[in-house]
Design a protein around this motif. Structure first.
Motif, PDB file in Angstrom:
ATOM      1  N   ALA A 154     -44.350 -10.436 -45.438  1.00  0.00           N
ATOM      2  CA  ALA A 154     -45.563 -10.325 -44.633  1.00  0.00           C
ATOM      3  C   ALA A 154     -46.741  -9.972 -45.536  1.00  0.00           C
ATOM      4  N   PHE A 155     -47.828 -10.696 -45.385  1.00  0.00           N
ATOM      5  CA  PHE A 155     -49.040 -10.498 -46.195  1.00  0.00           C
ATOM      6  C   PHE A 155     -49.937  -9.502 -45.460  1.00  0.00           C
ATOM      7  N   MET A 156     -50.063  -8.306 -46.018  1.00  0.00           N
ATOM      8  CA  MET A 156     -50.766  -7.213 -45.348  1.00  0.00           C
ATOM      9  C   MET A 156     -52.094  -6.873 -46.029  1.00  0.00           C
ATOM     10  N   GLN A 157     -52.963  -6.230 -45.261  1.00  0.00           N
ATOM     11  CA  GLN A 157     -54.222  -5.694 -45.778  1.00  0.00           C
ATOM     12  C   GLN A 157     -54.394  -4.284 -45.204  1.00  0.00           C
ATOM     13  N   ALA A 158     -54.786  -3.335 -46.040  1.00  0.00           N
ATOM     14  CA  ALA A 158     -55.061  -1.973 -45.557  1.00  0.00           C
ATOM     15  C   ALA A 158     -56.532  -1.886 -45.203  1.00  0.00           C
ATOM     16  N   GLN A 159     -56.911  -2.656 -44.196  1.00  0.00           N
ATOM     17  CA  GLN A 159     -58.329  -2.794 -43.876  1.00  0.00           C
ATOM     18  C   GLN A 159     -58.519  -3.229 -42.437  1.00  0.00           C
ATOM     19  N   ILE A 209     -66.475  -8.345 -43.031  1.00  0.00           N
ATOM     20  CA  ILE A 209     -65.815  -9.270 -43.951  1.00  0.00           C
ATOM     21  C   ILE A 209     -65.062  -8.463 -45.010  1.00  0.00           C
ATOM     22  N   ARG A 210     -63.842  -8.079 -44.667  1.00  0.00           N
ATOM     23  CA  ARG A 210     -63.005  -7.254 -45.541  1.00  0.00           C
ATOM     24  C   ARG A 210     -63.781  -6.035 -46.052  1.00  0.00           C
ATOM     25  N   THR A 211     -64.374  -5.341 -45.131  1.00  0.00           N
ATOM     26  CA  THR A 211     -65.262  -4.228 -45.469  1.00  0.00           C
ATOM     27  C   THR A 211     -64.491  -2.961 -45.797  1.00  0.00           C
ATOM     28  N   VAL A 212     -63.513  -2.618 -44.969  1.00  0.00           N
ATOM     29  CA  VAL A 212     -62.707  -1.411 -45.175  1.00  0.00           C
ATOM     30  C   VAL A 212     -61.582  -1.743 -46.145  1.00  0.00           C
ATOM     31  N   LYS A 213     -61.396  -0.890 -47.153  1.00  0.00           N
ATOM     32  CA  LYS A 213     -60.307  -1.100 -48.106  1.00  0.00           C
ATOM     33  C   LYS A 213     -59.694   0.260 -48.443  1.00  0.00           C
ATOM     34  N   MET A 214     -58.603   0.590 -47.760  1.00  0.00           N
ATOM     35  CA  MET A 214     -57.919   1.852 -48.028  1.00  0.00           C
ATOM     36  C   MET A 214     -56.913   1.680 -49.152  1.00  0.00           C
ATOM     37  N   ASP A 215     -56.418   2.804 -49.682  1.00  0.00           N
ATOM     38  CA  ASP A 215     -55.434   2.773 -50.760  1.00  0.00           C
ATOM     39  C   ASP A 215     -54.095   2.314 -50.191  1.00  0.00           C
ATOM     40  N   PRO A 216     -53.604   1.127 -50.589  1.00  0.00           N
ATOM     41  CA  PRO A 216     -52.375   0.604 -49.984  1.00  0.00           C
ATOM     42  C   PRO A 216     -51.132   1.406 -50.332  1.00  0.00           C
ATOM     43  N   THR A 217     -51.119   2.088 -51.479  1.00  0.00           N
ATOM     44  CA  THR A 217     -49.924   2.853 -51.836  1.00  0.00           C
ATOM     45  C   THR A 217     -49.716   4.035 -50.903  1.00  0.00           C
ATOM     46  N   ILE A 218     -50.803   4.530 -50.322  1.00  0.00           N
ATOM     47  CA  ILE A 218     -50.683   5.615 -49.349  1.00  0.00           C
ATOM     48  C   ILE A 218     -50.342   5.059 -47.974  1.00  0.00           C
ATOM     49  N   VAL A 219     -50.979   3.958 -47.600  1.00  0.00           N
ATOM     50  CA  VAL A 219     -50.737   3.362 -46.286  1.00  0.00           C
ATOM     51  C   VAL A 219     -49.275   2.940 -46.128  1.00  0.00           C
ATOM     52  N   LEU A 220     -48.683   2.392 -47.190  1.00  0.00           N
ATOM     53  CA  LEU A 220     -47.310   1.912 -47.030  1.00  0.00           C
ATOM     54  C   LEU A 220     -46.309   3.040 -46.800  1.00  0.00           C
ATOM     55  N   THR A 221     -46.678   4.280 -47.161  1.00  0.00           N
ATOM     56  CA  THR A 221     -45.766   5.392 -46.884  1.00  0.00           C
ATOM     57  C   THR A 221     -45.599   5.609 -45.385  1.00  0.00           C
ATOM     58  N   ALA A 222     -46.634   5.297 -44.620  1.00  0.00           N
ATOM     59  CA  ALA A 222     -46.516   5.400 -43.160  1.00  0.00           C
ATOM     60  C   ALA A 222     -45.497   4.395 -42.640  1.00  0.00           C
ATOM     61  N   MET A 223     -45.466   3.198 -43.235  1.00  0.00           N
ATOM     62  CA  MET A 223     -44.497   2.185 -42.838  1.00  0.00           C
ATOM     63  C   MET A 223     -43.099   2.561 -43.299  1.00  0.00           C
ATOM     64  N   ALA A 224     -43.019   3.156 -44.479  1.00  0.00           N
ATOM     65  CA  ALA A 224     -41.702   3.571 -45.003  1.00  0.00           C
ATOM     66  C   ALA A 224     -41.059   4.620 -44.112  1.00  0.00           C
ATOM     67  N   ALA A 225     -41.884   5.467 -43.494  1.00  0.00           N
ATOM     68  CA  ALA A 225     -41.357   6.570 -42.696  1.00  0.00           C
ATOM     69  C   ALA A 225     -40.622   6.111 -41.444  1.00  0.00           C
TER      70      ALA A 225
END
Length: 455
Positions: free
Chosen positions: A10-15, A78-94
């Motif tokens: 899955a192609f994801m964006q933290a935005q 237009i892809r304005t919000v850009k959060m740190d993906p390494t932190i966001v993916l921890t929510a998915m890992a949980a």
């Protein structure tokens, strides 16, 4: 189950949107993208459908090349919000136990030790489910955010990236798998002979130290990269274990896949150990008529400014004020940041010196045509995927046009049909990402001409 099954990513964006900018404008997209619940809903859907991995694309700046301002991007999302993906993916890992999780990190603006420690820590905390999407970054806005005077030119970025990845891999394998002893009675924590010092002297880095995180259950994170032509293709051939690419049709796909495998072989690696996974969109519904109606609605969310802003961001060229039909000179094309996109536009437009209008038309940036779109009923979509899988690829990177709806539709309608055909797994092969992708556990690399690895 056949021995060869499709990789599903899955192609994801933290935005605020998917890679299709217009997705946030859809009434079907959920707007709570700043909460962990948003990403966790998607993670559960993907794991229930036995997806191998979700990975996050990333940029290190807001799109502000067009007109020298971010105003257009901010106003239109237009892809304005850009959060740190390494932190966001921890929510998915949980909330998952098998789903692989990848994040992008730049070799141009980060440092090897930081990336090595962050990703190996993530790999430990997830039981071996992490991948690193290696990028060299694209534009001067990213350089500005990191206080740099200029963005490195294309080939120099890859020269730096080669050194960077070599060091990261040396760090990741610095601890032998059996280095930890943890003998409380004897007071012995680890075997010093099995914890190696990393020494590297190159054009960009001088490293001399001992890494601080033991190997993870899968050895180290999977290496994901998107090099498609020239210097980037050679880089992918040397390092990538999963190649993220784009095909405009099945014939181009076969050519691109062959070029990737040739680059892998030229680097002294086994081409069959590398997975080639093109980006595709899927628009599926219970009937062909419903799929066509859905596609019409989705296309209606695109805006002309989306493509202009995104092209300027990825090519590092300001299109504003330039006559739309004026061809780019050879030297202007050579200075563009993303050579893969540039070359694709040249090839598909049939002109060696495309104009702004050609880039807008033939790149598909900002539209659902940017990648190949499979559309129709579940059976029709499965037919298209199977044809590509049998001919030119090892799986797919699924892009979303609405979130979380695109993934929910695919999981509910297409995955059961693919499973019925024995094309995708019905259960995970193991607990680590490498096991589920069928990749070997890595061994400690040998010393190189510019890098010395020693105890």
């Amino acid at each position: 189950m056949t021995s060869r099954t499709m990789k599903l990513i899955a192609f994801m964006q933290a935005q605020n949107c998917s890679n299709y900018v217009g997705s946030w404008r859809s009434p079907a997209s959920v707007p709570d993208f700043l909460t962990p619940a948003y990403y966790q809903r998607i993670a559960r859907t993907l794991e229930d459908a036995c997806f191998d991995m979700a990975f996050f694309d990333d940029r290190l700046a807001m799109p502000d090349i067009y007109g020298g301002s971010a105003d257009l991007a901010v106003e239109h999302g237009i892809r304005t919000v850009k959060m740190d993906p390494t932190i966001v993916l921890t929510a998915m890992a949980a909330v998952t136990t098998h789903l692989g999780l990848g994040a992008t990190a730049s070799t141009t603006y980060f440092e090897p030790f930081d990336v090595a420690r962050r990703f190996m820590t993530l790999d430990q905390m997830t039981g071996g489910r992490i991948a690193w999407n290696i990028v060299t970054s694209l534009n001067s806005a990213e350089a500005n955010n990191f206080g740099k005077a200029a963005h490195l030119d294309h080939d120099r970025r890859y020269d730096r990236a080669d050194e960077f990845v070599q060091i990261v891999r040396d760090f990741w394998t610095a601890w032998d798998p059996d280095a930890l002893v943890i003998d409380k009675q004897a007071g012995r924590f680890a075997d010093p002979a099995k914890v190696h010092r990393t020494t590297y002297h190159g054009d960009f880095f001088d490293v001399d130290g001992t890494f601080t995180v033991p190997q993870s259950p899968q050895g180290h994170p999977v290496l994901l990269q998107a090099g498609q032509s020239g210097r980037g293709l050679a880089f992918a051939g040397r390092w990538a274990e999963v190649v993220f690419t784009a095909f405009s049709n099945i014939e181009k796909g076969a050519q691109t896949s062959a070029a990737i495998r040739e680059a892998v072989a030229a680097a002294g690696r086994d081409p069959e150990k590398v997975a080639v996974t093109p980006a595709v969109g899927v628009i599926v519904a219970e009937t062909e008529e419903l799929a066509k109606a859905k596609e019409k609605i989705i296309r209606g969310h695109a805006r002309q400014e989306d493509g202009l802003v995104l092209l300027c961001e990825t090519l590092n060229v300001d299109f504003s004020g330039r006559p739309v039909d004026k061809p780019f000179a050879d030297e202007e094309l050579a200075a563009m940041s993303w050579h893969g996109l540039r070359d694709r536009v040249i090839a598909t437009s049939g002109t060696p010196n495309p104009s702004v209008a050609d880039f807008v038309t033939f790149s598909g940036r900002g539209t659902i045509d940017e990648g190949r779109v499979f559309r129709g009923t579940p059976s029709q979509v499965a037919d298209q995927m199977q044809e590509w899988f049998d001919t030119c690829c090892d799986g797919f990177v699924l892009s979303a046009s609405t979130l979380p709806g695109s993934y929910e539709d695919f999981a509910r309608l297409v995955v059961p049909e693919l499973q019925r055909r024995d094309l995708v797994k019905t259960e995970y092969a193991g607990t680590t990402l490498r096991e589920n992708l069928g990749l070997d556990k890595p061994s400690r690399p040998a010393a190189t001409a510019t890098g010395v690895t020693g105890p």
